[in-house]
Design an enzyme around this catalytic site. Sequence first.
Site, PDB file in Angstrom:
ATOM      1  N   ARG A 241       0.834  -1.198   0.000  1.00  0.00           N
ATOM      2  CA  ARG A 241       0.000   0.000   0.000  1.00  0.00           C
ATOM      3  C   ARG A 241       0.870   1.250   0.000  1.00  0.00           C
ATOM      4  NH1 ARG A 241      -3.614  -2.595  -1.419  1.00  0.00           N
ATOM      5  NH2 ARG A 241      -5.728  -2.730  -0.625  1.00  0.00           N
TER       6      ARG A 241
ATOM      7  N   HIS B 115      -0.231  -0.450  -9.608  1.00  0.00           N
ATOM      8  CA  HIS B 115      -0.986  -1.242  -8.620  1.00  0.00           C
ATOM      9  C   HIS B 115      -1.563  -2.517  -9.257  1.00  0.00           C
ATOM     10  CE1 HIS B 115      -3.251  -0.892  -4.568  1.00  0.00           C
ATOM     11  NE2 HIS B 115      -3.154  -2.156  -4.920  1.00  0.00           N
TER      12      HIS B 115
HETATM   13  P1  NAP Z   1      -1.653 -10.401   6.108  1.00  0.00           P
HETATM   14  O1  NAP Z   1      -1.807 -11.855   5.849  1.00  0.00           O
HETATM   15  O2  NAP Z   1      -2.646  -9.727   7.000  1.00  0.00           O
HETATM   16  O3  NAP Z   1      -0.181 -10.184   6.673  1.00  0.00           O
HETATM   17  C1  NAP Z   1       0.277  -8.960   7.146  1.00  0.00           C
HETATM   18  C2  NAP Z   1       1.703  -9.125   7.687  1.00  0.00           C
HETATM   19  O4  NAP Z   1       2.178  -7.819   8.058  1.00  0.00           O
HETATM   20  C3  NAP Z   1       1.778 -10.006   8.940  1.00  0.00           C
HETATM   21  O5  NAP Z   1       2.940 -10.795   8.904  1.00  0.00           O
HETATM   22  C4  NAP Z   1       1.850  -8.968  10.065  1.00  0.00           C
HETATM   23  O6  NAP Z   1       2.517  -9.393  11.225  1.00  0.00           O
HETATM   24  C5  NAP Z   1       2.677  -7.884   9.403  1.00  0.00           C
HETATM   25  N1  NAP Z   1       2.489  -6.598  10.075  1.00  0.00           N
HETATM   26  C6  NAP Z   1       1.353  -5.892  10.259  1.00  0.00           C
HETATM   27  N2  NAP Z   1       1.610  -4.752  10.934  1.00  0.00           N
HETATM   28  C7  NAP Z   1       2.942  -4.754  11.185  1.00  0.00           C
HETATM   29  C8  NAP Z   1       3.816  -3.846  11.843  1.00  0.00           C
HETATM   30  N3  NAP Z   1       3.376  -2.702  12.390  1.00  0.00           N
HETATM   31  N4  NAP Z   1       5.133  -4.168  11.899  1.00  0.00           N
HETATM   32  C9  NAP Z   1       5.600  -5.322  11.369  1.00  0.00           C
HETATM   33  N5  NAP Z   1       4.815  -6.219  10.722  1.00  0.00           N
HETATM   34  C10 NAP Z   1       3.503  -5.932  10.641  1.00  0.00           C
HETATM   35  O7  NAP Z   1      -1.662  -9.574   4.751  1.00  0.00           O
HETATM   36  P2  NAP Z   1      -1.370 -10.112   3.260  1.00  0.00           P
HETATM   37  O8  NAP Z   1      -2.503 -10.913   2.760  1.00  0.00           O
HETATM   38  O9  NAP Z   1      -0.006 -10.711   3.227  1.00  0.00           O
HETATM   39  O10 NAP Z   1      -1.388  -8.741   2.455  1.00  0.00           O
HETATM   40  C11 NAP Z   1      -0.536  -7.645   2.781  1.00  0.00           C
HETATM   41  C12 NAP Z   1      -1.009  -6.400   2.069  1.00  0.00           C
HETATM   42  O11 NAP Z   1      -0.740  -6.500   0.673  1.00  0.00           O
HETATM   43  C13 NAP Z   1      -2.517  -6.151   2.112  1.00  0.00           C
HETATM   44  O12 NAP Z   1      -2.890  -5.522   3.319  1.00  0.00           O
HETATM   45  C14 NAP Z   1      -2.746  -5.252   0.914  1.00  0.00           C
HETATM   46  O13 NAP Z   1      -2.716  -3.904   1.311  1.00  0.00           O
HETATM   47  C15 NAP Z   1      -1.546  -5.533   0.010  1.00  0.00           C
HETATM   48  N6  NAP Z   1      -1.912  -6.061  -1.332  1.00  0.00           N
HETATM   49  C16 NAP Z   1      -1.421  -5.419  -2.431  1.00  0.00           C
HETATM   50  C17 NAP Z   1      -1.721  -5.901  -3.690  1.00  0.00           C
HETATM   51  C18 NAP Z   1      -1.181  -5.237  -4.932  1.00  0.00           C
HETATM   52  O14 NAP Z   1      -1.600  -5.577  -6.046  1.00  0.00           O
HETATM   53  N7  NAP Z   1      -0.257  -4.329  -4.831  1.00  0.00           N
HETATM   54  C19 NAP Z   1      -2.524  -7.040  -3.834  1.00  0.00           C
HETATM   55  C20 NAP Z   1      -2.994  -7.670  -2.685  1.00  0.00           C
HETATM   56  C21 NAP Z   1      -2.675  -7.169  -1.427  1.00  0.00           C
HETATM   57  P3  NAP Z   1       1.946 -10.596  12.154  1.00  0.00           P
HETATM   58  O15 NAP Z   1       2.341 -11.857  11.387  1.00  0.00           O
HETATM   59  O16 NAP Z   1       2.650 -10.440  13.421  1.00  0.00           O
HETATM   60  O17 NAP Z   1       0.462 -10.416  12.233  1.00  0.00           O
END
Ligand code: NAP
Length: 310
Positions: free
Chosen positions: A225, A273
């Site tokens: 993001r 994106h």
């Molecule tokens: P997720 O499964 O919720 O994983 C989030 C990870 O971030 C977890 O490991 C979490 O730690 C860590 N985290 C959260 N807050 C943190 C902090 N303050 N400091 C350190 N680590 C932190 O999310 P996901 O499915 O992998 O997706 C991640 C993001 O990718 C989404 O939120 C979305 O915004 C983005 N995305 C982008 C695209 C694109 O096309 N560019 C597509 C899809 C998604 P814990 O393991 O400790 O909970």
Amino acid sequence: MAILFASTRDEHIRTWVPALRQALGPREVVVAPDIPDRRAITHAVVWKPGRDTLANLPNLRAVFSLGAGVDDLLAGELVPNHIPLVRMVDPELTRGMVEYVLLHVLYLYRQVPQYRSAQAGAKWRPLAQPRACEQTVGFLGLGELGLAAARAVAKLGFGVVGFTRTPRQTNGIACLSGADKWPRFLASCDILVCLLPKTPTTLGLLDATALAMLPHGANLISASRGGIVVEPDLLAALASGQLGHAVLDVFEREPLPEDSPLWLHPNITVTPHIAAVTYPATAIESVLENLRRDRAGKPLRHVVDRARGY
Ligand code: NAP
């Protein structure tokens, strides 16, 4: 019982509505803003719904986001607080992110930006090429997307380390967490991959201070993001050589304004994106499975923790 579909994208209406109607029956799917009976709506499937779309639905039980990130829905308070919000987790979406990360880790590691610029000046300029095992790729976030991408990068022989909010045991991937480990994590990253959700604690996390902790000349891939990387600080770090190259899929403002200095910067690669997209053909199963679970009285999967913001 009816499902409300609400999206501002015509393409979503063209693809998701027929697929949902085929799976659930034509009468079960109502398309916003035309909601003949608000009491009939039990679930909603949404992408950037209008401000009041989800208000005054007295029998709403859950909202399914078409996106993996829910920061817009939370920040805009678009989903009533007492309603569970479910984010998109789908193997094809994850596969897309793995592809994007692999592509750009190799692009940076094999110094493609440098060779493209040498080619533009007709310069035959071979560069020293380290071995993959001498390079560390750091993953900021080891969730659904980060962990899958980290495992794929590790298979190529790179050193891989992750950083998460809470301590994690991940088979084969070293993982750090906590403020005291933050400098050590950043100092280890030849390539930093940001796959964090946008939350109050991650907003602006990759600022001048954090970028200065990376090894001199490190590279960055930002694919979750906009707003997590502070763009003026990124430009300053590129100007000083502290950062070598940045691959950016997400931005503080999207679409990226035409006059943004990021577009034409020689050390920035911009994509609009598209790192990982939601394909209705597979993602619908994630929605249907949760719908079946809810109707059977089972707990929903991938419910967002509103206190954490992801
Ligand atoms: P997720 O499964 O919720 O994983 C989030 C990870 O971030 C977890 O490991 C979490 O730690 C860590 N985290 C959260 N807050 C943190 C902090 N303050 N400091 C350190 N680590 C932190 O999310 P996901 O499915 O992998 O997706 C991640 C993001 O990718 C989404 O939120 C979305 O915004 C983005 N995305 C982008 C695209 C694109 O096309 N560019 C597509 C899809 C998604 P814990 O393991 O400790 O909970």
